[in-house]
Design a protein around this motif. Structure first.
Motif, PDB file in Angstrom:
ATOM      1  N   ILE A 208     -44.432  -7.773   8.308  1.00  0.00           N
ATOM      2  CA  ILE A 208     -44.929  -9.127   8.014  1.00  0.00           C
ATOM      3  C   ILE A 208     -45.900  -9.077   6.840  1.00  0.00           C
ATOM      4  CG2 ILE A 208     -46.245 -11.089   8.902  1.00  0.00           C
ATOM      5  CD1 ILE A 208     -43.470 -10.781  10.162  1.00  0.00           C
ATOM      6  N   GLY A 209     -46.821  -8.123   6.877  1.00  0.00           N
ATOM      7  CA  GLY A 209     -47.834  -8.034   5.829  1.00  0.00           C
ATOM      8  C   GLY A 209     -47.282  -7.581   4.495  1.00  0.00           C
ATOM      9  N   SER A 210     -46.204  -6.785   4.487  1.00  0.00           N
ATOM     10  CA  SER A 210     -45.695  -6.242   3.229  1.00  0.00           C
ATOM     11  C   SER A 210     -45.082  -7.326   2.350  1.00  0.00           C
ATOM     12  CB  SER A 210     -44.668  -5.138   3.513  1.00  0.00           C
ATOM     13  OG  SER A 210     -43.532  -5.653   4.183  1.00  0.00           O
ATOM     14  N   ILE A 211     -44.253  -8.182   2.925  1.00  0.00           N
ATOM     15  CA  ILE A 211     -43.638  -9.251   2.130  1.00  0.00           C
ATOM     16  C   ILE A 211     -44.717 -10.182   1.592  1.00  0.00           C
ATOM     17  CG2 ILE A 211     -42.041 -11.196   2.154  1.00  0.00           C
ATOM     18  CD1 ILE A 211     -40.681  -8.494   2.365  1.00  0.00           C
ATOM     19  N   TYR A 212     -45.645 -10.547   2.458  1.00  0.00           N
ATOM     20  CA  TYR A 212     -46.754 -11.416   2.047  1.00  0.00           C
ATOM     21  C   TYR A 212     -47.529 -10.787   0.895  1.00  0.00           C
ATOM     22  CZ  TYR A 212     -51.401 -13.581   2.298  1.00  0.00           C
ATOM     23  OH  TYR A 212     -52.593 -14.185   1.991  1.00  0.00           O
ATOM     24  N   SER A 213     -47.861  -9.516   1.028  1.00  0.00           N
ATOM     25  CA  SER A 213     -48.672  -8.828   0.023  1.00  0.00           C
ATOM     26  C   SER A 213     -47.923  -8.633  -1.284  1.00  0.00           C
ATOM     27  CB  SER A 213     -49.123  -7.476   0.573  1.00  0.00           C
ATOM     28  OG  SER A 213     -49.953  -6.812  -0.360  1.00  0.00           O
ATOM     29  N   LEU A 214     -46.662  -8.235  -1.211  1.00  0.00           N
ATOM     30  CA  LEU A 214     -45.881  -7.957  -2.419  1.00  0.00           C
ATOM     31  C   LEU A 214     -45.635  -9.226  -3.234  1.00  0.00           C
ATOM     32  CD1 LEU A 214     -43.323  -5.339  -1.059  1.00  0.00           C
ATOM     33  CD2 LEU A 214     -45.285  -4.938  -2.566  1.00  0.00           C
ATOM     34  N   LEU A 215     -45.443 -10.344  -2.550  1.00  0.00           N
ATOM     35  CA  LEU A 215     -45.259 -11.603  -3.285  1.00  0.00           C
ATOM     36  C   LEU A 215     -46.515 -11.964  -4.073  1.00  0.00           C
ATOM     37  CD1 LEU A 215     -43.229 -13.802  -0.763  1.00  0.00           C
ATOM     38  CD2 LEU A 215     -42.432 -12.833  -2.924  1.00  0.00           C
ATOM     39  N   PHE A 216     -47.679 -11.568  -3.560  1.00  0.00           N
ATOM     40  CA  PHE A 216     -48.925 -11.860  -4.261  1.00  0.00           C
ATOM     41  C   PHE A 216     -49.110 -10.994  -5.506  1.00  0.00           C
ATOM     42  CE2 PHE A 216     -50.320 -14.705  -1.087  1.00  0.00           C
ATOM     43  CZ  PHE A 216     -51.457 -15.337  -1.566  1.00  0.00           C
ATOM     44  N   LEU A 217     -48.287  -9.971  -5.663  1.00  0.00           N
ATOM     45  CA  LEU A 217     -48.371  -9.132  -6.856  1.00  0.00           C
ATOM     46  C   LEU A 217     -47.646  -9.754  -8.047  1.00  0.00           C
ATOM     47  CD1 LEU A 217     -47.796  -5.554  -5.355  1.00  0.00           C
ATOM     48  CD2 LEU A 217     -49.962  -6.630  -5.994  1.00  0.00           C
ATOM     49  N   LEU A 218     -46.899 -10.826  -7.799  1.00  0.00           N
ATOM     50  CA  LEU A 218     -46.186 -11.480  -8.893  1.00  0.00           C
ATOM     51  C   LEU A 218     -47.186 -12.019  -9.913  1.00  0.00           C
ATOM     52  CD1 LEU A 218     -43.481 -13.468  -6.880  1.00  0.00           C
ATOM     53  CD2 LEU A 218     -43.135 -11.388  -8.233  1.00  0.00           C
ATOM     54  N   PRO A 219     -46.979 -11.737 -11.193  1.00  0.00           N
ATOM     55  CA  PRO A 219     -47.913 -12.239 -12.215  1.00  0.00           C
ATOM     56  C   PRO A 219     -47.658 -13.708 -12.501  1.00  0.00           C
ATOM     57  CG  PRO A 219     -46.117 -11.041 -13.256  1.00  0.00           C
ATOM     58  CD  PRO A 219     -45.910 -10.892 -11.761  1.00  0.00           C
ATOM     59  N   ILE A 220     -48.699 -14.492 -12.533  1.00  0.00           N
ATOM     60  CA  ILE A 220     -48.555 -15.918 -12.820  1.00  0.00           C
ATOM     61  C   ILE A 220     -49.715 -16.372 -13.679  1.00  0.00           C
ATOM     62  CG2 ILE A 220     -49.688 -16.533 -10.637  1.00  0.00           C
ATOM     63  CD1 ILE A 220     -48.019 -19.098 -10.643  1.00  0.00           C
ATOM     64  N   ASP A 221     -49.411 -17.225 -14.644  1.00  0.00           N
ATOM     65  CA  ASP A 221     -50.425 -17.770 -15.543  1.00  0.00           C
ATOM     66  C   ASP A 221     -50.191 -19.270 -15.639  1.00  0.00           C
ATOM     67  OD1 ASP A 221     -52.079 -18.576 -17.633  1.00  0.00           O
ATOM     68  OD2 ASP A 221     -51.843 -16.690 -18.709  1.00  0.00           O
ATOM     69  N   PHE A 222     -51.012 -20.061 -14.948  1.00  0.00           N
ATOM     70  CA  PHE A 222     -50.835 -21.506 -14.943  1.00  0.00           C
ATOM     71  C   PHE A 222     -51.049 -22.103 -16.327  1.00  0.00           C
ATOM     72  CE2 PHE A 222     -51.616 -20.878 -10.381  1.00  0.00           C
ATOM     73  CZ  PHE A 222     -50.570 -21.623  -9.866  1.00  0.00           C
ATOM     74  N   ARG A 223     -51.950 -21.515 -17.097  1.00  0.00           N
ATOM     75  CA  ARG A 223     -52.186 -22.038 -18.441  1.00  0.00           C
ATOM     76  C   ARG A 223     -50.948 -21.850 -19.312  1.00  0.00           C
ATOM     77  NH1 ARG A 223     -57.737 -19.119 -19.961  1.00  0.00           N
ATOM     78  NH2 ARG A 223     -56.566 -17.403 -18.985  1.00  0.00           N
ATOM     79  N   GLU A 224     -50.302 -20.701 -19.180  1.00  0.00           N
ATOM     80  CA  GLU A 224     -49.067 -20.465 -19.927  1.00  0.00           C
ATOM     81  C   GLU A 224     -47.962 -21.379 -19.443  1.00  0.00           C
ATOM     82  OE1 GLU A 224     -46.418 -16.864 -19.343  1.00  0.00           O
ATOM     83  OE2 GLU A 224     -47.288 -16.386 -21.307  1.00  0.00           O
ATOM     84  N   MET A 225     -47.908 -21.617 -18.139  1.00  0.00           N
ATOM     85  CA  MET A 225     -46.872 -22.468 -17.572  1.00  0.00           C
ATOM     86  C   MET A 225     -46.963 -23.896 -18.113  1.00  0.00           C
ATOM     87  SD  MET A 225     -45.932 -23.159 -13.548  1.00  0.00           S
ATOM     88  CE  MET A 225     -47.304 -24.273 -13.198  1.00  0.00           C
ATOM     89  N   ASP A 241     -40.821 -19.415 -20.204  1.00  0.00           N
ATOM     90  CA  ASP A 241     -42.159 -19.127 -19.670  1.00  0.00           C
ATOM     91  C   ASP A 241     -42.509 -20.083 -18.540  1.00  0.00           C
ATOM     92  OD1 ASP A 241     -42.466 -17.060 -21.446  1.00  0.00           O
ATOM     93  OD2 ASP A 241     -43.625 -18.224 -22.905  1.00  0.00           O
ATOM     94  N   PHE A 242     -42.168 -21.362 -18.720  1.00  0.00           N
ATOM     95  CA  PHE A 242     -42.455 -22.357 -17.684  1.00  0.00           C
ATOM     96  C   PHE A 242     -41.678 -22.052 -16.409  1.00  0.00           C
ATOM     97  CE2 PHE A 242     -41.127 -26.166 -15.407  1.00  0.00           C
ATOM     98  CZ  PHE A 242     -42.359 -26.720 -15.066  1.00  0.00           C
ATOM     99  N   VAL A 243     -40.380 -21.781 -16.545  1.00  0.00           N
ATOM    100  CA  VAL A 243     -39.520 -21.556 -15.376  1.00  0.00           C
ATOM    101  C   VAL A 243     -39.964 -20.310 -14.608  1.00  0.00           C
ATOM    102  CG1 VAL A 243     -37.189 -20.969 -14.628  1.00  0.00           C
ATOM    103  CG2 VAL A 243     -37.536 -22.757 -16.333  1.00  0.00           C
ATOM    104  N   ILE A 244     -40.241 -19.222 -15.338  1.00  0.00           N
ATOM    105  CA  ILE A 244     -40.649 -17.985 -14.681  1.00  0.00           C
ATOM    106  C   ILE A 244     -41.950 -18.172 -13.914  1.00  0.00           C
ATOM    107  CG2 ILE A 244     -41.474 -15.632 -15.072  1.00  0.00           C
ATOM    108  CD1 ILE A 244     -39.477 -15.423 -17.365  1.00  0.00           C
ATOM    109  N   ASN A 245     -42.949 -18.765 -14.573  1.00  0.00           N
ATOM    110  CA  ASN A 245     -44.238 -18.983 -13.905  1.00  0.00           C
ATOM    111  C   ASN A 245     -44.114 -19.976 -12.763  1.00  0.00           C
ATOM    112  OD1 ASN A 245     -46.664 -17.570 -15.291  1.00  0.00           O
ATOM    113  ND2 ASN A 245     -45.425 -18.290 -17.007  1.00  0.00           N
ATOM    114  N   PHE A 246     -43.247 -20.974 -12.915  1.00  0.00           N
ATOM    115  CA  PHE A 246     -43.051 -21.957 -11.839  1.00  0.00           C
ATOM    116  C   PHE A 246     -42.432 -21.281 -10.615  1.00  0.00           C
ATOM    117  CE2 PHE A 246     -40.510 -25.131  -9.568  1.00  0.00           C
ATOM    118  CZ  PHE A 246     -41.473 -26.104  -9.328  1.00  0.00           C
ATOM    119  N   ILE A 247     -41.422 -20.443 -10.835  1.00  0.00           N
ATOM    120  CA  ILE A 247     -40.786 -19.723  -9.716  1.00  0.00           C
ATOM    121  C   ILE A 247     -41.796 -18.808  -9.027  1.00  0.00           C
ATOM    122  CG2 ILE A 247     -39.072 -17.979  -9.120  1.00  0.00           C
ATOM    123  CD1 ILE A 247     -37.276 -19.164 -11.293  1.00  0.00           C
TER     124      ILE A 247
END
Length: 299
Positions: A208-225, A241-247
């Motif tokens: 349970i914790g691994s999926i939750y934790s690994l998803l949080f490693l995804l890089p996201i930049d709202f300003r770039e989005m 850039d928008f689509v990747i950050n949105f996903i």
């Protein structure tokens, strides 16, 4: 070890069931609050960085100014550390009321169990969720210090690999622990009993914790989005850039809700939550039990 991997598989399988349940029962509304929270945490981090980089020291003229400047910078350092290093636990703490509600809703779908709203119980649930999250983050950082001490005698790639992987694996367990404890609380297990139960089912907790934790490693930049100033010159790159950050934003926001749904499903597979004597059935709302029991393990 065989039991551990059986529980690990159950935890991962529960994520597939969680996604299917979200689709079948149209539970998308529960993702809205985490989506908003992720934006808030991101911009809080940006604000802290900007404040730390501001030339406020140039305005210091007196000893009183110096004291207040030191206090403000120290406070910013604390907030920055919490936001950057403990964001996953911050989400668990801030979303405690939502997790309790969603978990009860999933249990009702699975078993017809209901838990009539009780404000005092809700406050108690939230306090316990916060207490568990704080306990887990303290233990995780304790083991991090241990890992730092052990790896200090090593060098090269082995040190880097261990320093990255061991804290990550430890975090998997404690994040999963936080989600599973919501269900244990409804089973009226005290914290010590919950700790014992989850230790016996650490495979479920780690999955349970691994999926939750690994998803949080995804890089996201709202300003770039949200940056479209170069759209005329680079339309496709801007769209990509928008689509990747949105996903990434959607996946990170979905992580905590999917985790609590998967945790509830896994717990039902493990102990059969339909036997919870503290719950009332949707088909028999006049039966309001006051006592219950710790359930026998099916796995």
């Amino acid at each position: 070890m065989k039991r551990f991997f059986r529980h690990l598989f159950l935890g991962y399988k529960s994520y597939g069931s969680a996604i299917q349940m979200v689709i079948d029962h149209r539970l998308y509304i529960y993702f809205l609050i985490p989506c908003i929270l992720m934006i808030g945490i991101h911009y809080l981090g940006v604000w802290v960085v900007n404040q730390q980089q501001s030339p406020a020291i140039d305005t210091v003229r007196t000893m009183n100014d110096m004291v207040w400047y030191a206090i403000s910078q120290h406070s910013l350092d604390i907030v920055g550390t919490v936001v950057s290093k403990s964001s996953k636990y911050l989400v668990v703490i801030l979303l405690s009321p939502l997790f309790a509600f969603v978990s009860e809703r999933i249990e009702e779908i699975l078993t017809a169990n209901r838990y009539p709203f009780n404000f005092k119980q809700t406050v108690k649930d939230v306090k316990r969720g916060v207490r568990i999250a704080l306990r887990n983050v303290m233990w995780e950082y304790f083991f991090l210090i241990v890992v730092i001490g052990l790896t200090s005698f090593l060098d090269g790639g082995i040190k880097t690999a261990l320093f990255f992987s061991l804290p990550l694996l430890i975090g998997f367990y404690y994040y999963g622990f936080s989600f599973l404890d919501y269900i244990n609380e409804r089973r009226r297990l005290n914290i010590e009993q919950s700790i014992y139960f989850i230790r016996k089912h650490r495979g479920v907790a780690m999955a349970i914790g691994s999926i939750y934790s690994l998803l949080f490693l995804l890089p996201i930049d709202f300003r770039e989005m949200m940056d479209f100033k170069d759209f005329d010159n680079y339309p496709w790159q801007t769209i990509i850039d928008f689509v990747i950050n949105f996903i990434f934003w959607i996946l990170i926001s979905a992580a905590p809700v999917l985790a609590i749904i998967a945790a509830t499903i896994a717990m039902h597979e493990t102990v059969d939550l339909s036997n919870n004597e503290y719950a009332i059935k949707s088909t028999d709302e006049n039966n309001d039990p006051e006592n219950g029991a710790v359930f026998e393990d099916k796995l």
